[in-house]
Design a protein around this motif. Structure first.
Motif, PDB file in Angstrom:
ATOM      1  N   LEU A 196      30.834   9.331  37.164  1.00  0.00           N
ATOM      2  CA  LEU A 196      31.381  10.499  36.475  1.00  0.00           C
ATOM      3  C   LEU A 196      30.245  11.114  35.673  1.00  0.00           C
ATOM      4  O   LEU A 196      29.811  10.548  34.668  1.00  0.00           O
ATOM      5  CB  LEU A 196      32.539  10.073  35.564  1.00  0.00           C
ATOM      6  CG  LEU A 196      33.352  11.162  34.862  1.00  0.00           C
ATOM      7  CD1 LEU A 196      33.832  12.214  35.843  1.00  0.00           C
ATOM      8  CD2 LEU A 196      34.533  10.542  34.126  1.00  0.00           C
ATOM      9  N   VAL A 197      29.760  12.268  36.135  1.00  0.00           N
ATOM     10  CA  VAL A 197      28.498  12.767  35.584  1.00  0.00           C
ATOM     11  C   VAL A 197      28.483  14.291  35.542  1.00  0.00           C
ATOM     12  O   VAL A 197      29.092  14.959  36.380  1.00  0.00           O
ATOM     13  CB  VAL A 197      27.312  12.221  36.436  1.00  0.00           C
ATOM     14  CG1 VAL A 197      27.403  12.675  37.866  1.00  0.00           C
ATOM     15  CG2 VAL A 197      25.966  12.578  35.825  1.00  0.00           C
ATOM     16  N   PHE A 198      27.799  14.821  34.539  1.00  0.00           N
ATOM     17  CA  PHE A 198      27.564  16.263  34.389  1.00  0.00           C
ATOM     18  C   PHE A 198      26.047  16.446  34.515  1.00  0.00           C
ATOM     19  O   PHE A 198      25.332  16.458  33.520  1.00  0.00           O
ATOM     20  CB  PHE A 198      28.063  16.702  33.009  1.00  0.00           C
ATOM     21  CG  PHE A 198      28.308  18.181  32.872  1.00  0.00           C
ATOM     22  CD1 PHE A 198      27.665  19.112  33.678  1.00  0.00           C
ATOM     23  CD2 PHE A 198      29.185  18.650  31.906  1.00  0.00           C
ATOM     24  CE1 PHE A 198      27.895  20.464  33.534  1.00  0.00           C
ATOM     25  CE2 PHE A 198      29.429  20.013  31.753  1.00  0.00           C
ATOM     26  CZ  PHE A 198      28.776  20.921  32.567  1.00  0.00           C
ATOM     27  N   PRO A 199      25.513  16.579  35.751  1.00  0.00           N
ATOM     28  CA  PRO A 199      24.075  16.431  35.988  1.00  0.00           C
ATOM     29  C   PRO A 199      23.272  17.718  35.775  1.00  0.00           C
ATOM     30  O   PRO A 199      22.379  18.043  36.536  1.00  0.00           O
ATOM     31  CB  PRO A 199      24.027  16.008  37.450  1.00  0.00           C
ATOM     32  CG  PRO A 199      25.191  16.715  38.059  1.00  0.00           C
ATOM     33  CD  PRO A 199      26.262  16.769  36.997  1.00  0.00           C
ATOM     34  N   ALA A 200      23.596  18.447  34.739  1.00  0.00           N
ATOM     35  CA  ALA A 200      22.847  19.671  34.455  1.00  0.00           C
ATOM     36  C   ALA A 200      22.991  19.994  32.983  1.00  0.00           C
ATOM     37  O   ALA A 200      23.796  19.390  32.271  1.00  0.00           O
ATOM     38  CB  ALA A 200      23.358  20.835  35.302  1.00  0.00           C
TER      39      ALA A 200
END
Length: 355
Positions: A196-200
């Motif tokens: 679960l990631v917000f890669p920006a």
């Protein structure tokens, strides 16, 4: 980590919700699933409606509105506040801390302690942990914990991966020293962070390999980095396999039998997951409400206080005390819980705002 706090009390919760509401049956028109598939999702996951802040809304704006409301109603006094803790993934600025901005706008004392923390799904519990520690300091009066995000602006209604469960809410929780002990337990499975990631929007530039991974069908098939990418199966397995054993450890540490507890206020990723977790634990649905996503969507660090305000307002503001577990789990991957007694709040309310 396990630790015990002596003499702590939640004295009030105010849940602030957006004005704009979307209904799932209207959302269905924007995605590529059939009506049958959409209705199956609705029934299984508990989707029905969710709320989003307007594009121009920012976190401190809503928090200041809520705090002024409490001041005007005499439910909280400025001079009582010793610290502000903000748990959010969407601060106003990268610096300074949003807590500082709130304190400045409200003209609070320059002596108060301000801090931001970013713990996503477990943000409410970890925020309480910070608040409890601050209350252990000499002369501490009340700590205001502000949780929530403005992450769902201009939502992509065609996204069937994360959009149907998304929602915004900002909550104000007042904590002070009192008569209740609290047993805190947290576990961080950091090696699985990429489920679960917000890669920006951070300072790390994703590699080409990471870009390809996060845009794969496993993560919802979206190639836009400035959005939440979730491996739904990995998150589900984590909640079903790991969280029940962590909860058992939390209860053992608190010296509590699962049947003794009056309520289990869990983070609300969706109704299906919370219901399955309750079944695994052998806990009735009456003790473990799972309806937050149905009415408001998944508001990240605010789902637990929203759950309390929506399902137990009368109980929390009445004359009785309830033994409860509060548990958040998700991004990190992280689990955090507190076993404590709740009740006799000064206030517990849900407000639909103009934001």
């Amino acid at each position: 980590m396990k630790t015990k706090f002596f003499g702590k009390k939640i004295s009030g919760i105010l849940a602030l919700l957006p004005q704009t509401e979307y209904k799932f049956e209207d959302d269905m028109k924007f995605n590529s699933l059939s009506q049958k598939q959409n209705l199956k999702l609705k029934n299984t996951m508990g989707y029905d409606r969710h709320r989003f802040f307007k594009d121009e809304t920012y976190l401190s704006q809503v928090a200041i509105y809520g705090l002024n409301r409490l001041f005007e109603k005499g439910l909280l006094k400025k001079e009582e506040i010793s610290a502000l803790v903000v748990a959010t993934t969407t601060p106003d600025f990268l610096m300074p801390a949003t807590a500082n901005l709130i304190a400045g706008e409200l003209n609070l004392s320059s002596e108060i302690f301000c801090m931001d923390t970013n713990q996503q799904c477990a943000g409410f519990i970890n925020g309480l942990f910070q608040a409890f520690m601050l209350l252990n300091n000499e002369g501490a009066k009340k700590v205001v914990l502000i949780t929530g995000d403005v992450i769902c602006k201009n939502p992509d209604r065609s996204d069937t991966s994360s959009y149907p469960l998304a929602g915004d809410a900002i909550c104000i929780t007042v904590v002070e020293n009192g008569e209740n002990d609290a047993f805190f337990h947290c576990v961080t499975d950091a090696k699985d962070y990429d489920a679960l990631v917000f890669p920006a929007m951070g300072f790390r530039k994703p590699t080409n390999e990471e870009k390809a991974k996060f845009s794969s069908s496993k993560y919802g098939g979206r190639d836009c980095l400035p959005r939440i990418h979730m491996d739904g199966q990995a998150v589900f397995q984590y909640v079903m396999q790991n969280v029940p054993k962590y909860i058992a450890q939390s209860l053992a540490y608190a010296g509590a039998d699962k049947d003794e507890l009056d309520y289990y206020f869990f983070h609300q990723p969706n109704k299906f997951m919370v219901d399955k977790l309750a079944q695994k634990l052998g806990v009735s649905s009456q003790k473990a409400p799972s309806n937050v996503v149905t009415f408001y969507g998944n508001s990240n660090s605010s789902t637990i206080p929203v759950c309390i305000a929506h399902n137990a307002k009368e109980q929390m503001t009445g004359g009785d005390i309830y033994k409860c577990m509060l548990a958040g789990f998700g991004a990190g991957l992280n689990y955090a819980s507190i076993v404590t007694s709740l009740g006799k709040f000064d206030f517990c309310d849900t407000v639909i705002t103009d934001f």
